[in-house]
Design an enzyme around this catalytic site. Sequence first.
Site, PDB file in Angstrom:
ATOM      1  N   VAL A  65       0.855  -1.187   0.000  1.00 58.51           N
ATOM      2  CA  VAL A  65       0.000   0.000   0.000  1.00 58.51           C
ATOM      3  C   VAL A  65       0.899   1.248   0.000  1.00 58.51           C
ATOM      4  O   VAL A  65       1.035   1.932   1.017  1.00 58.51           O
ATOM      5  CB  VAL A  65      -0.965   0.002   1.212  1.00 58.51           C
ATOM      6  CG1 VAL A  65      -1.926   1.186   1.132  1.00 58.51           C
ATOM      7  CG2 VAL A  65      -1.749  -1.299   1.291  1.00 58.51           C
ATOM      8  N   PRO A  66       1.539   1.531  -1.153  1.00 60.42           N
ATOM      9  CA  PRO A  66       2.348   2.743  -1.213  1.00 60.42           C
ATOM     10  C   PRO A  66       1.447   3.977  -1.125  1.00 60.42           C
ATOM     11  O   PRO A  66       0.316   3.962  -1.624  1.00 60.42           O
ATOM     12  CB  PRO A  66       3.035   2.651  -2.576  1.00 60.42           C
ATOM     13  CG  PRO A  66       2.268   1.659  -3.354  1.00 60.42           C
ATOM     14  CD  PRO A  66       1.552   0.777  -2.386  1.00 60.42           C
ATOM     15  N   HIS A  67       1.940   5.001  -0.466  1.00 64.63           N
ATOM     16  CA  HIS A  67       1.136   6.214  -0.311  1.00 64.63           C
ATOM     17  C   HIS A  67       2.048   7.415  -0.146  1.00 64.63           C
ATOM     18  O   HIS A  67       3.227   7.275   0.175  1.00 64.63           O
ATOM     19  CB  HIS A  67       0.177   6.092   0.871  1.00 64.63           C
ATOM     20  CG  HIS A  67       0.829   5.680   2.149  1.00 64.63           C
ATOM     21  ND1 HIS A  67       1.175   4.370   2.426  1.00 64.63           N
ATOM     22  CD2 HIS A  67       1.226   6.393   3.218  1.00 64.63           C
ATOM     23  CE1 HIS A  67       1.735   4.294   3.613  1.00 64.63           C
ATOM     24  NE2 HIS A  67       1.795   5.522   4.123  1.00 64.63           N
ATOM     25  N   GLY A  68       1.484   8.568  -0.417  1.00 61.87           N
ATOM     26  CA  GLY A  68       2.266   9.790  -0.295  1.00 61.87           C
ATOM     27  C   GLY A  68       1.378  11.009  -0.213  1.00 61.87           C
ATOM     28  O   GLY A  68       0.161  10.925  -0.397  1.00 61.87           O
TER      29      GLY A  68
END
Length: 162
Positions: A65-68
């Site tokens: 779950v990559p996030h930014g």
Amino acid sequence: MNLNELLIPSRVLANAKAESRKRALEVLSQLLSKDQPELMQADVMRSLVARERLGSTAIGSGMAVPHGRVTGIDRAIGALIRLNEPVDYGAEDNAPVDLMFAMLVPQECSRADAELVSRATLHLSDPEVCRCMRAAKTSKALYECFENPADNIHDLRAGLRA
């Protein structure tokens, strides 16, 4: 915000081709910026990579779950891919990743935005949801597994018994 408000069909891709973690993040960056004229793909990529440098966003069992955070949006958005071939993602369980759900939140992230990342992670950690997404043959079916997992899990089970 509801999890279902994060995703639209044009930001979902089944059978994505990526031979590395970096390439998978590029695919997600492209999807996230595609329908958002205020977002530059390079800025999205920088945000996702910056977060990954803090530690892998792999949550185990082949899911990440990559996030930014980015400027230019006023609400959280998401993109979902299922990779043709799993990639090494530095997961604690050493499992390669084949399912990725990326999220962007506004630069001035609210508590609700932060909680949304947690809720998405919990949703995607459900083994039945993952099973449904891995069985989805098309981007539309993958989207439907995220949006209505209970309905699609039932349909999947019925199809397996037939």
